[in-house]
Scaffold this motif. Structure first.
Motif, short mmCIF file in Angstrom:
data_model
loop_
_atom_site.label_atom_id
_atom_site.label_comp_id
_atom_site.label_asym_id
_atom_site.label_seq_id
_atom_site.Cartn_x
_atom_site.Cartn_y
_atom_site.Cartn_z
N LYS A 121 0.85 -1.28 0.11
CA LYS A 121 0.01 0.04 0.07
C LYS A 121 0.93 1.06 0.00
O LYS A 121 0.50 2.07 -0.77
CB LYS A 121 -0.92 -0.09 1.04
N THR A 122 1.94 1.44 0.81
CA THR A 122 2.77 2.40 0.89
C THR A 122 3.85 2.74 0.23
O THR A 122 4.69 3.66 -0.13
CB THR A 122 3.23 2.65 2.53
N GLY A 123 4.56 1.41 -0.36
CA GLY A 123 5.73 1.20 -1.17
C GLY A 123 6.85 1.26 -0.18
O GLY A 123 7.94 1.13 -0.71
N HIS A 124 6.83 1.23 0.99
CA HIS A 124 7.70 1.03 1.92
C HIS A 124 7.81 -0.40 2.24
O HIS A 124 6.78 -1.04 2.44
CB HIS A 124 7.42 1.97 3.31
N GLU A 125 8.95 -1.01 2.97
CA GLU A 125 8.84 -2.36 3.18
C GLU A 125 8.88 -2.51 4.92
O GLU A 125 9.51 -1.79 5.58
CB GLU A 125 10.59 -2.97 3.11
N PHE A 126 7.50 -2.99 5.26
CA PHE A 126 7.32 -3.17 6.26
C PHE A 126 7.39 -4.80 6.74
O PHE A 126 7.08 -5.72 5.96
CB PHE A 126 5.93 -3.02 6.61
N HIS A 127 7.92 -5.27 7.83
CA HIS A 127 8.01 -6.75 8.25
C HIS A 127 8.51 -6.92 9.52
O HIS A 127 9.08 -5.82 10.20
CB HIS A 127 9.15 -7.33 7.21
N LEU A 128 8.05 -7.97 10.21
CA LEU A 128 8.63 -8.40 11.43
C LEU A 128 9.94 -8.86 11.49
O LEU A 128 10.15 -9.59 10.63
CB LEU A 128 7.50 -9.41 12.05
N PRO A 129 10.70 -8.66 12.53
CA PRO A 129 12.15 -9.55 12.57
C PRO A 129 12.05 -10.93 12.76
O PRO A 129 11.09 -11.20 13.40
CB PRO A 129 12.78 -8.71 13.43
N SER A 130 12.94 -11.56 12.10
CA SER A 130 12.83 -13.15 12.51
C SER A 130 14.23 -13.20 13.26
O SER A 130 14.94 -12.33 13.59
CB SER A 130 13.45 -13.84 11.21
N GLU A 131 14.18 -14.36 14.01
CA GLU A 131 15.26 -14.33 15.20
C GLU A 131 16.60 -14.38 14.22
O GLU A 131 17.47 -14.03 14.97
CB GLU A 131 15.08 -15.88 15.67
#
Length: 135
Positions: A121-131
């Motif tokens: 939607k925004t063109g920015h990278e959103f993610h949750l960190p992995s271990e």
């Protein structure tokens, strides 16, 4: 981009504050839809030694090793139900309802989907960190 000032404390073993250090963080606001926004803080990368030196600490604190953290963005506040609705179509069964209340009962997979939708939607990278990102 705006800036936000904040302090971090240095504590002793009893949890008492020994000193405070002032910091400045960069803040930007991501528009999700209409009047729904997401305040994001830029967290700079860095490194530190994790664990105890050989002659001290417990066995589960060994070996001491270097941890490198890449720069990342983090929401300034908990994700609200209004922000979740702006990014997702299906709503989880929340205990308390209200657009300004934080989301709860969200699975790891749903949180991953939320980040993926925000990225699209925004063109920015959103993610949750992995271990593995923290090692």
């Amino acid at each position: 981009m705006q800036t936000v000032e904040f302090e971090t404390p240095t504590l002793n073993k009893k949890g008492e504050i020994l000193s405070r250090t002032s910091h400045i963080a960069r803040l930007f606001t991501e528009s999700l839809s209409g009047d729904v926004h997401l305040d994001m803080l830029f967290i700079p990368g860095g490194s530190f030694r994790m664990g105890s030196p050989q002659q001290s600490g417990n066995s589960d604190e060994k070996p001491q090793h270097l941890v490198i953290i890449k720069p990342f963005l983090m929401s300034k506040y908990l994700i609200t139900q209004g922000q979740w609705k702006a990014g997702m179509r299906k709503l989880p069964p929340w205990r308390f309802k209200g657009d300004n209340l934080p989301v709860d009962r969200v699975s790891w997979m749903d949180a991953q989907k939320f980040c993926k939708r925000l990225s699209g939607k925004t063109g920015h990278e959103f993610h949750l960190p992995s271990e593995t990102q923290w090692e």
